[in-house]
Design an enzyme around this catalytic site. Structure first.
Site, PDB file in Angstrom:
ATOM      1  N   HIS A  18      35.738  29.042  60.363  1.00 53.89           N
ATOM      2  CA  HIS A  18      35.786  27.668  59.975  1.00 53.89           C
ATOM      3  C   HIS A  18      35.106  26.413  61.090  1.00 53.89           C
ATOM      4  O   HIS A  18      34.461  25.511  60.777  1.00 53.89           O
ATOM      5  CB  HIS A  18      37.342  26.932  59.686  1.00 53.89           C
ATOM      6  CG  HIS A  18      37.749  27.686  58.408  1.00 53.89           C
ATOM      7  ND1 HIS A  18      38.941  27.786  58.308  1.00 53.89           N
ATOM      8  CD2 HIS A  18      37.276  28.314  57.401  1.00 53.89           C
ATOM      9  CE1 HIS A  18      39.209  28.621  56.913  1.00 53.89           C
ATOM     10  NE2 HIS A  18      38.210  28.857  56.528  1.00 53.89           N
ATOM     11  N   GLU A 122      36.069  30.702  42.800  1.00 50.84           N
ATOM     12  CA  GLU A 122      37.066  31.744  43.176  1.00 50.84           C
ATOM     13  C   GLU A 122      37.366  32.251  41.654  1.00 50.84           C
ATOM     14  O   GLU A 122      37.804  31.850  40.820  1.00 50.84           O
ATOM     15  CB  GLU A 122      38.342  30.734  43.435  1.00 50.84           C
ATOM     16  CG  GLU A 122      39.728  31.538  43.690  1.00 50.84           C
ATOM     17  CD  GLU A 122      39.852  32.730  44.638  1.00 50.84           C
ATOM     18  OE1 GLU A 122      39.210  32.952  45.713  1.00 50.84           O
ATOM     19  OE2 GLU A 122      40.241  33.865  43.925  1.00 50.84           O
ATOM     20  N   ASN A 147      32.535  35.763  39.306  1.00 50.19           N
ATOM     21  CA  ASN A 147      32.432  36.826  40.424  1.00 50.19           C
ATOM     22  C   ASN A 147      31.674  36.291  41.537  1.00 50.19           C
ATOM     23  O   ASN A 147      30.546  35.734  41.439  1.00 50.19           O
ATOM     24  CB  ASN A 147      31.836  38.049  39.850  1.00 50.19           C
ATOM     25  CG  ASN A 147      31.737  39.185  40.639  1.00 50.19           C
ATOM     26  OD1 ASN A 147      31.689  39.152  41.825  1.00 50.19           O
ATOM     27  ND2 ASN A 147      32.004  40.490  40.363  1.00 50.19           N
ATOM     28  N   ASP A 168      32.592  34.739  51.736  1.00 50.86           N
ATOM     29  CA  ASP A 168      33.840  35.276  52.497  1.00 50.86           C
ATOM     30  C   ASP A 168      34.814  36.118  51.814  1.00 50.86           C
ATOM     31  O   ASP A 168      35.856  35.817  51.369  1.00 50.86           O
ATOM     32  CB  ASP A 168      34.614  33.876  52.979  1.00 50.86           C
ATOM     33  CG  ASP A 168      35.713  34.163  53.748  1.00 50.86           C
ATOM     34  OD1 ASP A 168      35.609  35.273  54.409  1.00 50.86           O
ATOM     35  OD2 ASP A 168      36.630  33.210  53.857  1.00 50.86           O
TER      36      ASP A 168
HETATM   37  N1  SAM Z   1      36.712  31.367  52.102  1.00 54.33           N
HETATM   38  C1  SAM Z   1      38.336  31.427  52.107  1.00 54.33           C
HETATM   39  C2  SAM Z   1      38.878  30.219  53.397  1.00 54.33           C
HETATM   40  O1  SAM Z   1      38.054  30.360  54.529  1.00 54.33           O
HETATM   41  O2  SAM Z   1      39.725  29.258  53.393  1.00 54.33           O
HETATM   42  C3  SAM Z   1      39.064  32.444  51.969  1.00 54.33           C
HETATM   43  C4  SAM Z   1      38.689  33.385  51.032  1.00 54.33           C
HETATM   44  S1  SAM Z   1      39.522  34.914  51.056  1.00 54.33           S
HETATM   45  C5  SAM Z   1      39.036  35.573  52.262  1.00 54.33           C
HETATM   46  C6  SAM Z   1      38.735  35.691  49.864  1.00 54.33           C
HETATM   47  C7  SAM Z   1      38.745  35.205  48.442  1.00 54.33           C
HETATM   48  O3  SAM Z   1      38.072  35.815  47.529  1.00 54.33           O
HETATM   49  C8  SAM Z   1      40.188  35.462  47.847  1.00 54.33           C
HETATM   50  O4  SAM Z   1      40.905  34.246  47.625  1.00 54.33           O
HETATM   51  C9  SAM Z   1      40.203  36.306  46.514  1.00 54.33           C
HETATM   52  O5  SAM Z   1      40.936  35.996  45.371  1.00 54.33           O
HETATM   53  C10 SAM Z   1      38.803  35.975  46.250  1.00 54.33           C
HETATM   54  N2  SAM Z   1      37.951  36.818  45.520  1.00 54.33           N
HETATM   55  C11 SAM Z   1      37.991  38.416  45.545  1.00 54.33           C
HETATM   56  N3  SAM Z   1      37.169  39.059  44.839  1.00 54.33           N
HETATM   57  C12 SAM Z   1      36.221  37.953  44.518  1.00 54.33           C
HETATM   58  C13 SAM Z   1      35.288  38.047  43.610  1.00 54.33           C
HETATM   59  N4  SAM Z   1      34.596  39.253  43.190  1.00 54.33           N
HETATM   60  N5  SAM Z   1      34.491  36.940  43.372  1.00 54.33           N
HETATM   61  C14 SAM Z   1      35.279  35.648  43.814  1.00 54.33           C
HETATM   62  N6  SAM Z   1      36.103  35.661  44.383  1.00 54.33           N
HETATM   63  C15 SAM Z   1      36.725  36.759  44.969  1.00 54.33           C
END
Ligand code: SAM
Length: 291
Positions: A18, A122, A147, A168
């Site tokens: 961040h 998301e 996705n 991420d």
């Molecule tokens: N970027 C966020 C932050 O820094 O606050 C944290 C994200 S967290 C590491 C990863 C997120 O990706 C989760 O909320 C999860 O539900 C979502 N996720 C998992 N697989 C995914 C996909 N194929 N496409 C989009 N989101 C996905």
């Protein structure tokens, strides 16, 4: 999709990710023209640190908790200002206590100017509902439920032709390093001059070396790797280190990270083996980029 970021919100990996996101956004603001922040795996955008989940791991105590509890040297305070400002905005009225932690969507949103746009994506149904609620009525923020790997293709290039993409993924499935290489390739193909920040965990250094080797085969001109290990990997598991790869980093970023990383290493270390470094995976002479 079992991953829940609330268990990890505000940990040392979030701090580095961040802080870098905030620095890239601040650099984009040095020009008057609008830009777009694209967050392909956005999470819920804001986290309650008093929740059962966050309390269960207490990871934030060894991340943002250590920074807010420290007296920052002036040079470090300058570099961290945009990031810490975003954290403070999430905690207005708390009397200086850190009760909530902003995820990447809120960090980005709190730093945008009225002309800039945020696109957050998301896939998890409940998390996407919460994200949609968080930004309801905000004309500058678009929420999507794709996705994330498809979102890269759908959302790039941004209309503004300036911006940063955060990739991420949760790393809960095998093959995530390969998907990340492909994601960076897709992003570059569609928006070669944009900045991309991609996050990855460091648990197995051989897997990271293979990932870096894959990245070096990409046709990109500027790709920087940033590593922060807070301890040596051990059989106990957990997360000993965090990495970012940044394509087309702003020219100001490397010198800031040269100052910031040693400080983060000292402040966030959890045992022997703490270290940090910056490495250029690709650094070819290329035309000046308008990021
Ligand atoms: N970027 C966020 C932050 O820094 O606050 C944290 C994200 S967290 C590491 C990863 C997120 O990706 C989760 O909320 C999860 O539900 C979502 N996720 C998992 N697989 C995914 C996909 N194929 N496409 C989009 N989101 C996905």
């Amino acid at each position: 999709m079992n991953y829940r970021h609330v268990y990890h919100a505000g940990n040392f990996a979030d701090v580095l990710k961040h802080a870098v996101l905030a620095l890239v956004i601040e650099h984009l603001k040095s020009k008057g023209t609008p830009f777009r922040v694209i967050d392909t795996h956005a999470g819920v955008g804001s986290y309650d640190l008093s929740s059962t989940e966050a309390q269960k791991t207490g990871e934030w105590l060894d991340g943002i908790g250590r920074l807010t509890g420290a007296t920052l040297p002036p040079g470090i305070a300058d570099i961290l200002r945009p990031y810490l400002m975003a954290v403070s905005r999430e905690n207005i009225g708390s009397g200086g206590a850190i009760l909530r932690y902003p995820g990447s969507p809120q960090i980005a949103r709190s730093l945008l100017r009225p002309v800039d746009i945020l696109a957050v994506n998301e896939l998890h149904p409940d998390d996407c509902v919460r994200l949609t609620r968080l930004f309801a009525g905000d004309p500058q923020t678009k929420v999507l439920k794709l996705n994330g790997w498809d979102a890269i293709k759908a959302l790039l290039p941004p209309k503004e032709r300036r911006g940063v993409t955060l990739i991420d993924p949760p790393f809960e499935e095998l093959g995530e390093f390969d998907r990340l290489v492909q994601g960076l390739r897709d992003a570059h193909k569609r928006f070669a001059t944009g900045t991309v920040i991609a996050w990855y965990p460091i648990k197995d250094e051989r897997a990271v070396a293979a990932f870096h080797a894959g990245l070096q085969r990409l046709e990109m001109s500027k790709l920087m790797s940033v590593v922060l290990m807070v301890r040596n990997p051990s059989h106990l598991g957990g997360l000993p280190g965090t990495g970012l790869v940044i394509s087309n980093p702003p020219f100001t970023l490397e010198s800031k990270l040269q100052v910031l990383l040693p400080y983060l290493k000292e402040t966030l270390q959890q045992g022997s083996g703490a270290r940090s470094h910056i490495e250029w995976l690709k650094r070819e002479a290329a035309p000046i980029q308008d990021t």
